[in-house]
Scaffold this motif. Structure first.
Motif, short mmCIF file in Angstrom:
data_model
loop_
_atom_site.label_atom_id
_atom_site.label_comp_id
_atom_site.label_asym_id
_atom_site.label_seq_id
_atom_site.Cartn_x
_atom_site.Cartn_y
_atom_site.Cartn_z
N ARG A 156 -8.75 -21.29 69.67
CA ARG A 156 -9.73 -20.22 69.51
C ARG A 156 -11.01 -20.62 70.25
NH1 ARG A 156 -7.40 -16.50 66.54
NH2 ARG A 156 -6.12 -17.12 64.77
N ILE A 157 -11.32 -19.85 71.25
CA ILE A 157 -12.51 -20.12 72.05
C ILE A 157 -13.64 -19.26 71.52
CG2 ILE A 157 -13.49 -20.04 74.37
CD1 ILE A 157 -10.63 -20.36 75.42
N PRO A 158 -14.78 -19.85 71.23
CA PRO A 158 -15.92 -19.06 70.74
C PRO A 158 -16.35 -18.02 71.79
CG PRO A 158 -16.32 -21.40 70.46
CD PRO A 158 -15.08 -21.27 71.25
N PRO A 159 -16.85 -16.89 71.33
CA PRO A 159 -17.25 -15.83 72.27
C PRO A 159 -18.29 -16.27 73.30
CG PRO A 159 -17.23 -15.00 70.03
CD PRO A 159 -16.99 -16.47 69.94
N ARG A 160 -19.20 -17.16 72.91
CA ARG A 160 -20.21 -17.62 73.88
C ARG A 160 -19.57 -18.43 75.01
NH1 ARG A 160 -25.58 -19.78 71.18
NH2 ARG A 160 -26.60 -18.36 72.60
N ILE A 161 -18.59 -19.24 74.68
CA ILE A 161 -17.89 -20.02 75.70
C ILE A 161 -17.03 -19.10 76.56
CG2 ILE A 161 -16.23 -21.87 76.11
CD1 ILE A 161 -18.86 -22.87 74.97
N GLU A 162 -16.38 -18.14 75.93
CA GLU A 162 -15.54 -17.20 76.67
C GLU A 162 -16.38 -16.37 77.65
OE1 GLU A 162 -12.50 -13.67 75.47
OE2 GLU A 162 -12.55 -15.46 74.21
N ALA A 163 -17.61 -16.07 77.29
CA ALA A 163 -18.49 -15.33 78.19
C ALA A 163 -18.82 -16.16 79.43
CB ALA A 163 -19.76 -14.93 77.46
N LEU A 164 -18.81 -17.47 79.33
CA LEU A 164 -19.09 -18.33 80.47
C LEU A 164 -17.96 -18.34 81.49
CD1 LEU A 164 -20.77 -21.38 78.71
CD2 LEU A 164 -21.87 -19.56 80.02
N PHE A 165 -16.74 -17.97 81.07
CA PHE A 165 -15.61 -17.95 81.99
C PHE A 165 -15.80 -16.93 83.11
CE2 PHE A 165 -12.58 -19.67 78.56
CZ PHE A 165 -12.90 -20.96 78.89
N VAL A 166 -16.69 -15.98 82.93
CA VAL A 166 -16.98 -14.99 83.97
C VAL A 166 -17.51 -15.68 85.21
CG1 VAL A 166 -18.42 -12.99 84.52
CG2 VAL A 166 -17.39 -13.21 82.26
N PHE A 167 -18.20 -16.79 85.05
CA PHE A 167 -18.83 -17.48 86.16
C PHE A 167 -17.93 -18.52 86.82
CE2 PHE A 167 -22.24 -16.26 83.20
CZ PHE A 167 -22.91 -15.39 84.03
N THR A 168 -16.70 -18.67 86.36
CA THR A 168 -15.81 -19.69 86.91
C THR A 168 -15.46 -19.42 88.36
OG1 THR A 168 -14.90 -20.08 84.72
CG2 THR A 168 -13.62 -20.87 86.58
N ALA A 169 -15.02 -18.22 88.66
CA ALA A 169 -14.60 -17.90 90.04
C ALA A 169 -15.75 -18.01 91.03
CB ALA A 169 -13.97 -16.52 90.08
N PRO A 170 -16.94 -17.47 90.75
CA PRO A 170 -18.03 -17.66 91.71
C PRO A 170 -18.41 -19.12 91.91
CG PRO A 170 -18.58 -15.88 90.20
CD PRO A 170 -17.34 -16.52 89.69
N CYS A 171 -18.35 -19.92 90.87
CA CYS A 171 -18.69 -21.34 91.01
C CYS A 171 -17.67 -22.06 91.88
CB CYS A 171 -18.75 -22.00 89.64
SG CYS A 171 -20.18 -21.50 88.68
N ILE A 172 -16.40 -21.75 91.72
CA ILE A 172 -15.37 -22.38 92.55
C ILE A 172 -15.51 -21.93 93.99
CG2 ILE A 172 -12.89 -22.46 92.97
CD1 ILE A 172 -12.53 -22.39 89.93
N LEU A 173 -15.79 -20.65 94.20
CA LEU A 173 -15.96 -20.14 95.55
C LEU A 173 -17.15 -20.80 96.24
CD1 LEU A 173 -15.03 -18.12 97.68
CD2 LEU A 173 -16.59 -16.47 96.66
N ILE A 174 -18.24 -20.96 95.52
CA ILE A 174 -19.42 -21.62 96.09
C ILE A 174 -19.11 -23.07 96.43
CG2 ILE A 174 -21.74 -22.45 95.51
CD1 ILE A 174 -22.13 -19.78 94.03
N ALA A 175 -18.38 -23.74 95.55
CA ALA A 175 -18.03 -25.14 95.81
C ALA A 175 -17.15 -25.28 97.04
CB ALA A 175 -17.33 -25.73 94.59
N LEU A 176 -16.35 -24.28 97.35
CA LEU A 176 -15.51 -24.33 98.54
C LEU A 176 -16.26 -23.94 99.81
CD1 LEU A 176 -12.26 -22.70 97.12
CD2 LEU A 176 -12.58 -25.08 97.75
N VAL A 177 -17.14 -22.96 99.73
CA VAL A 177 -17.76 -22.39 100.91
C VAL A 177 -18.98 -23.17 101.39
CG1 VAL A 177 -18.97 -20.34 101.75
CG2 VAL A 177 -16.84 -20.09 100.49
N VAL A 178 -19.82 -23.63 100.48
CA VAL A 178 -21.08 -24.27 100.87
C VAL A 178 -20.88 -25.47 101.81
CG1 VAL A 178 -23.04 -25.58 99.96
CG2 VAL A 178 -22.45 -23.36 98.99
#
Length: 113
Positions: free
Chosen positions: A33-55
């Motif tokens: 069971r993932i708390p809602p606050r942590i689950e809301a942070l998953f929205v930023f996972t894809a942009p963070c990975i993309l930035i880590a690849l592109v920069v």
């Protein structure tokens, strides 16, 4: 000395760690069971990975040749800034990608490296 067997063992260990971490999310016998606050942070996972690849690609293309001056003449750098600006103004991701790619190819055709 690092040998081929060292790299093989490292890859196997990383594969096992990846499998275990993903297994717990997909199995039905073990519920997390993932708390809602942590689950809301998953929205930023894809942009963070993309930035880590592109920069690194954007900055390596300009800085590898001639330092800061090379960065200002890099089509990767200017296309990256164009993509950031377009994403602020336009909220449609596909349109931003298409326009950014068109801008990149236009910069390349005008002679920027």
């Amino acid at each position: 000395m690092i040998t081929a067997s060292y790299f093989t063992a490292a890859i196997v260990v990383m594969a096992v760690i990846t499998f275990i971490s993903r297994y717990f999310f997909f199995t039905t016998s073990f519920q997390i069971r993932i708390p809602p606050r942590i689950e809301a942070l998953f929205v930023f996972t894809a942009p963070c990975i993309l930035i880590a690849l592109v920069v690194p690609i954007v900055f390596q293309a300009g800085l590898a040749e001639s330092g800061e001056i090379g960065l200002l003449s890099s089509s990767y750098f200017w296309a990256g800034l164009l993509a950031i600006g377009l994403s602020v103004v336009i909220r449609q991701t596909l349109l931003v990608i298409i326009l950014s790619m068109a801008g990149f190819y236009a910069l390349r055709s005008f002679g920027l490296s």
